[in-house]
Design an enzyme around this catalytic site. Structure first.
Site, mmCIF file in Angstrom:
data_model
loop_
_atom_site.group_PDB
_atom_site.id
_atom_site.type_symbol
_atom_site.label_atom_id
_atom_site.label_comp_id
_atom_site.label_asym_id
_atom_site.label_seq_id
_atom_site.Cartn_x
_atom_site.Cartn_y
_atom_site.Cartn_z
ATOM 1 N N LEU A 242 -72.476 -45.351 42.190
ATOM 2 C CA LEU A 242 -71.611 -45.552 43.415
ATOM 3 C C LEU A 242 -72.153 -45.825 44.732
ATOM 4 O O LEU A 242 -72.235 -45.193 45.530
ATOM 5 C CB LEU A 242 -70.381 -44.417 43.748
ATOM 6 C CG LEU A 242 -69.436 -44.396 42.602
ATOM 7 C CD1 LEU A 242 -68.105 -43.331 42.913
ATOM 8 C CD2 LEU A 242 -68.939 -45.793 41.939
ATOM 9 N N HIS A 243 -72.680 -47.084 44.999
ATOM 10 C CA HIS A 243 -73.519 -47.479 45.947
ATOM 11 C C HIS A 243 -72.863 -47.356 47.254
ATOM 12 O O HIS A 243 -73.271 -46.705 48.056
ATOM 13 C CB HIS A 243 -73.935 -49.045 45.844
ATOM 14 C CG HIS A 243 -74.661 -49.366 44.549
ATOM 15 N ND1 HIS A 243 -75.941 -48.953 44.241
ATOM 16 C CD2 HIS A 243 -74.406 -50.063 43.620
ATOM 17 C CE1 HIS A 243 -76.503 -49.374 43.165
ATOM 18 N NE2 HIS A 243 -75.270 -50.108 42.783
ATOM 19 N N ASP A 244 -71.683 -48.122 47.585
ATOM 20 C CA ASP A 244 -71.002 -48.302 48.791
ATOM 21 C C ASP A 244 -70.345 -46.861 49.291
ATOM 22 O O ASP A 244 -70.424 -46.765 50.369
ATOM 23 C CB ASP A 244 -70.237 -49.319 49.133
ATOM 24 C CG ASP A 244 -70.664 -50.733 48.749
ATOM 25 O OD1 ASP A 244 -70.249 -51.737 48.241
ATOM 26 O OD2 ASP A 244 -71.979 -50.649 49.052
#
Ligand code: RIB
Ligand code: CA
Length: 313
Positions: A242-244
């Site tokens: 879950l980068h962002d």
């Protein structure tokens, strides 16, 4: 304490969508002044559609969505349908938005809000290529000293690249924009792959979110099922990263993250290493520190926060 004022600059993208939902679920801590869209994961028309879809899903049609750059400052656009699907939000069937795009273009909106709000009160949260941010800094250099900071998802050091062996996607797409941002003098915090690859939405974590059983979490579960395929196949990881959402979680719970204030430069000359974030993690140069580069996130705390907040929508 009044909520922190933020502008989310984004290229939705399933992980961008979860980040937007996390921000909108946290009104006591974050006031989302505007969402600005940029071409990245998919072309601008789709990132703009997708941002409005997410605002409607969250019941927040009061949030203005401003359209920004259709392509990087100097280079041809590179997109990531191989990760996010043709629409950029594959995995959940949601209706086209009724919410219209705001009349004011993204760069004008960014400059307008920063000049209107008290100095030091607005934080920019870029979740995609940095084209809009760089254009705003070029058109209105005065905003640099008015900004509280820029907290962005991008880059990598120990994790190296996800779009090439050397570069992370957001920086790779527009390295010249990233260079402008890092040379702007604005306090910059970077959430790189080094940290975001620790925020893996495993089956257990996804099941906990899906069990909430709302239209929001149903959409998130569908998006994640689609989105994680790329990383599972490429890295064999236990779930999609879950980068962002790490950007928003950093604003809400900075104690979950650790990093160093170091020098970070961007490769813009070489094709082989285009977009590489050359992070002086070991301080082997005398180059002045210009960014807080995050190396770790406490993943269980991150997902506890995300799950609790998504349940509010
Ligand atoms: O490399 C990951 C980044 O690229 C994320 O922001 C994802 O949404 C894509 O834009
Ligand atoms: Ca993104």
């Amino acid at each position: 304490m009044p909520p922190r004022k933020i502008i989310i600059d984004t290229d939705p993208g399933q992980d961008d969508a979860v980040a937007i939902l996390l921000a909108l679920a946290s009104p006591e801590e974050l006031e989302v002044l505007a969402i600005t869209t940029v071409a990245g994961n998919v072309p601008l028309a789709l990132t703009s559609r997708n941002a409005r879809v997410v605002c409607e899903l969250a019941g927040r049609t009061d949030i203005p969505v401003h359209e920004g750059a259709t392509q990087p400052l100097k280079r041809a656009l590179v997109t990531a349908e191989h990760v996010h699907g043709k629409t950029g939000l594959d995995g959940a069937e949601l209706p086209d938005p009724e919410l219209a795009v705001a009349a004011q273009p993204a760069v004008e909106a960014i400059v307008h809000h920063i000049r209107r709000e008290p100095p030091g009160s607005v934080t920019l949260c870029p979740l995609g290529p940095l084209t809009n941010i760089a254009l705003a800094l070029q058109h209105a250099p005065d905003i640099a000293e008015r900004l509280a900071g820029i907290v962005l998802m991008g880059g990598a050091y120990f994790e190296v690249g996800n779009i090439t062996p050397a570069a992370e996607f957001n920086i790779y797409v527009d390295p010249e924009a990233a260079e402008i941002v890092l040379k702007s003098g604005v306090p910059v915090t970077i959430l790189p792959l080094d940290a975001t690859h620790q925020a893996l939405i495993t089956k257990e974590r996804l099941d906990a979110i899906a069990a909430i059983g709302t239209p929001v979490t149903e959409a998130v579960a569908g998006w994640m099922d689609f989105y994680e395929r790329f990383d599972l196949e490429k890295y064999g990881s236990a779930g999609g990263p879950l980068h962002d959402p790490c950007v928003i979680a950093y604003l809400l719970r900075p104690d979950l993250f650790e990093g160093r204030h170091i020098n970070v430069e961007i490769e813009t000359g070489s094709d082989l290493t285009r977009g590489m974030t050359v992070a002086d993690w070991w301080r082997v140069t005398d180059r002045a520190p210009n960014a807080t580069f995050i190396g770790t996130v406490e993943a269980n705390g991150f997902f506890a926060l995300l799950t609790e907040r998504l349940a509010r929508l």
